[in-house]
Design an enzyme around this catalytic site. Structure first.
Site, PDB file in Angstrom:
ATOM      1  N   GLY A   9      53.937  31.841  54.201  1.00 39.61           N
ATOM      2  CA  GLY A   9      54.838  32.885  53.712  1.00 39.61           C
ATOM      3  C   GLY A   9      56.082  33.234  54.305  1.00 39.61           C
ATOM      4  O   GLY A   9      56.640  32.462  55.069  1.00 39.61           O
ATOM      5  N   ASN A  10      56.624  34.194  53.703  1.00 38.77           N
ATOM      6  CA  ASN A  10      58.010  34.634  54.319  1.00 38.77           C
ATOM      7  C   ASN A  10      58.070  35.269  55.682  1.00 38.77           C
ATOM      8  O   ASN A  10      59.049  35.075  56.356  1.00 38.77           O
ATOM      9  CB  ASN A  10      58.626  35.737  53.547  1.00 38.77           C
ATOM     10  N   THR A  11      56.855  35.866  56.142  1.00 39.90           N
ATOM     11  CA  THR A  11      56.914  36.090  57.406  1.00 39.90           C
ATOM     12  C   THR A  11      55.767  35.727  58.197  1.00 39.90           C
ATOM     13  O   THR A  11      55.809  35.940  59.560  1.00 39.90           O
ATOM     14  CB  THR A  11      56.496  37.877  57.618  1.00 39.90           C
ATOM     15  N   ARG A  12      54.588  35.071  57.712  1.00 39.20           N
ATOM     16  CA  ARG A  12      53.573  34.822  58.619  1.00 39.20           C
ATOM     17  C   ARG A  12      52.936  33.391  58.097  1.00 39.20           C
ATOM     18  O   ARG A  12      53.112  33.020  56.881  1.00 39.20           O
ATOM     19  CB  ARG A  12      52.490  35.839  58.455  1.00 39.20           C
ATOM     20  N   LEU A  13      52.263  32.584  58.973  1.00 37.37           N
ATOM     21  CA  LEU A  13      51.581  31.450  58.489  1.00 37.37           C
ATOM     22  C   LEU A  13      50.254  31.956  58.439  1.00 37.37           C
ATOM     23  O   LEU A  13      49.554  32.477  59.481  1.00 37.37           O
ATOM     24  CB  LEU A  13      51.556  30.321  59.427  1.00 37.37           C
ATOM     25  N   LYS A  14      49.248  31.938  57.347  1.00 40.07           N
ATOM     26  CA  LYS A  14      48.011  32.389  57.387  1.00 40.07           C
ATOM     27  C   LYS A  14      46.897  31.243  56.921  1.00 40.07           C
ATOM     28  O   LYS A  14      47.693  30.193  56.104  1.00 40.07           O
ATOM     29  CB  LYS A  14      47.537  33.403  56.398  1.00 40.07           C
ATOM     30  N   TYR A  93      55.211  30.725  32.002  1.00 40.72           N
ATOM     31  CA  TYR A  93      56.550  30.069  32.337  1.00 40.72           C
ATOM     32  C   TYR A  93      56.860  28.587  31.675  1.00 40.72           C
ATOM     33  O   TYR A  93      55.669  27.901  31.819  1.00 40.72           O
ATOM     34  CB  TYR A  93      56.791  29.869  33.898  1.00 40.72           C
ATOM     35  N   ASP A 102      52.768  30.792  45.311  1.00 40.54           N
ATOM     36  CA  ASP A 102      51.807  31.935  45.754  1.00 40.54           C
ATOM     37  C   ASP A 102      51.344  32.773  44.593  1.00 40.54           C
ATOM     38  O   ASP A 102      50.102  33.251  44.637  1.00 40.54           O
ATOM     39  CB  ASP A 102      52.533  32.720  46.789  1.00 40.54           C
ATOM     40  N   THR A 175      65.193  63.421  55.726  1.00 42.07           N
ATOM     41  CA  THR A 175      65.647  62.372  55.296  1.00 42.07           C
ATOM     42  C   THR A 175      64.643  61.202  55.248  1.00 42.07           C
ATOM     43  O   THR A 175      64.441  60.240  54.544  1.00 42.07           O
ATOM     44  CB  THR A 175      66.957  61.949  55.798  1.00 42.07           C
TER      45      THR A 175
END
Length: 248
Positions: A9-14, A93, A102, A175
């Protein structure tokens, strides 16, 4: 035959081994940003894997690094690709390449686990929403920035606005809470509107499945939702059973 599933993925490999019964073994995860990313992945894999089934949505340079790493352990690498129809799912699609793999694998896993109409929500870098009816027909979906990405984008343009912190509340009096409430509220509203639209389209409310790293923080807002962890890996297990992967 030894087979593993890898969700890049964009942040991790699972990743996890695929069991003989079609399920997943123990799921491992390593963040790309970790300094010892490649070493940790390599140490956690067996010396030899017959087939690696890979779902990739990462940038090309990172994908090349990971595929090179896997090639040292794997006899064959099979890259999952979005298909017009597979395992009871028919995507909306016209061009399958436009639907992220994904999201496609999430639909496969969902269809394998329930025959009911389902609104599938992924909360990662983006919030993705996909509607699958009881016949397996995909009615399309929506994509928006996740609350985390919204906060980071605001902070990048206005550094005095913190990228983290705060708590969701109906009307914030500081805030940090206002930022948390606004960004989380945008995702909450997107899903709730999608549920209303899906109910109008189908004539009855769909099940709500939620997955992804950012899902737990939003889940309390949807008491009817079911948290479905590791959905992309579970979709890869379905993909692997079809034996239609494309060799890298």
């Amino acid at each position: 035959m030894t087979r593993w599933a890898f969700d890049l993925g964009n942040t991790r490999l699972k990743y996890a081994p695929l069991l003989d019964d079609g399920g997943l073994g123990r799921v491992l995860a390593v963040a790309h940003a970790d300094a010892d990313f490649e070493a940790r992945v390599a140490q956690s894999l067996p010396p030899r894997i017959d087939v690696a089934h890979v779902a990739n949505v990462a940038p090309p340079a990172l994908a090349a690094r990971v595929l090179q790493l896997l090639s040292r352990h794997c006899t064959r690498i099979s890259l999952a690709r979005t298909q017009p129809a597979l395992a009871g799912v028919r995507i909306a699609y016209a061009d399958p390449r436009r639907l992220g793999v994904d999201r496609f694998l999430g639909l496969l896993a969902t269809r394998a686990e329930t025959q009911g109409a389902t609104l599938l929500v992924g909360v990662g870098t983006a919030v993705t929403v996909d509607l699958l009816d009881a016949s397996g027909r995909h009615h399309g979906g929506r994509i928006a920035p996740s609350p985390t990405l919204m906060r980071e984008a605001l902070h990048a343009r206005a550094p005095h606005l913190p990228a983290r912190g705060g708590h969701y509340t109906a009307f914030a009096s500081d805030t940090d809470d206002a930022l948390a409430s606004g960004c989380e509220g945008a995702a909450i509203a997107l899903v709730e509107q999608s549920l209303r639209d899906a109910t109008a389209l189908l004539g009855q409310p769909p099940l709500l499945y939620v997955h992804g790293g950012g899902a737990p923080s939003l889940l309390p807002h949807w008491p009817q939702a079911r948290l479905v962890p590791n959905l992309v890996l579970r979709g890869l297990a379905v993909w692997a059973r079809t034996e239609t992967g494309v060799d890298a």
